[in-house]
Every structure is written in C-alpha cells, then in structure tokens.
Design a protein around this motif. Structure first.
Motif: not given
Length: 145
Positions: A7, A24, A42, A59-65, A95
């Motif tokens: 993280t 992250g 985000d 939890t930041r899965v990726n820059d959109k989720e 999302e």
C-alpha cells in the motif's frame, strides 16, 4: 490507520485526525468519537458519516475502481456534488469514470454518452457482512476500542 501490504499513501495531520491520499493498495481507517479522518482516492473523499467512531476498509483496485467496506459507523463517500453513505456492515464496489476521456481517434472529442463523472455502487452482499465482522474483530482491542 492500518496499511495492508503493498500500500502506498501520503498522510497529513488535520485537526482532530488525519488526511491521507491512497495511491495504491488497501487501508483500514478508524476514528474514535469526536475524531475524524479523510481519505482521498481517485477524486473520491471518504470520511466518517458523523461524529461517532467509524471503522472502514478502502482498497484501490486500479485508477477507476475502489472497494469500500464499513464495519463500524457509517462512511460518507463524496465525489463532486454526489454524496453516498455506506452503513456499518455494508460493502460496495465503486467504479469511477473520468469526466473527460480525452480526444477521439480523429483528434475530436470522444463521446462516451456521459457528460459528468459517474459513480456506480454494487452491493457485495453477505460477503460484505462477513468481511466487516472480520475486520471489526481484528481491530477490536481488549480495552473495548
């Protein structure tokens, strides 16, 4: 704030608590009654939904989720003018779609059929309750928190 493995955050002090940028990974955030936190990820701001104590996992899965869970107290989730509350024992998958996706193939604007940022929340169900209880139990101290 408890950081899970892999993280990355930037943490700053604010009156009665802390502010953190989640770059992250996954964090568990908590506040006692009268204290606060502010987690930014985000373009989304997450904080306790009131002055009572709160415990949540983001939890930041990726820059959109993002994955959001509240195990104690509510969490206020804000993006622009939209505000949602995640009640204790609930989990959501969020999302985030950027407002402007950039130019299209010919250099003109890319039309996605959406004129503003959109939030989508999907209830994760029974797994959410089990996860919330497990997080709460893991964070519960012998002194009663």
């Amino acid at each position: 704030m408890l950081l899970r493995s892999n993280t990355t955050t930037q943490v700053h002090s604010i009156p009665n608590g802390f502010s953190a940028d989640l770059l992250g990974g996954s964090v568990v955030v908590s506040s006692l009654e009268g204290q606060t936190f502010q987690l930014l990820a985000d373009g989304v701001t997450i904080r306790p939904a009131g002055s009572q104590g709160s415990v949540g996992q983001i939890t930041r899965v990726n820059d959109k989720e993002l994955l959001l869970s509240s195990s104690r107290g509510g969490l206020e989730v804000r993006m622009g003018a939209e505000v949602k509350t995640i009640e204790a024992g609930s989990s959501y998958r969020m999302e985030v779609e950027p407002e402007d996706s950039g130019p299209g193939p010919q250099g003109g604007p890319l039309h996605t059929g959406r004129s503003h940022r959109l939030l989508f929340y999907i209830l994760v169900g029974g797994v959410a309750a089990a996860t919330g209880i497990l997080v709460w139990r893991a964070l519960e101290s012998p002194s009663g928190f």
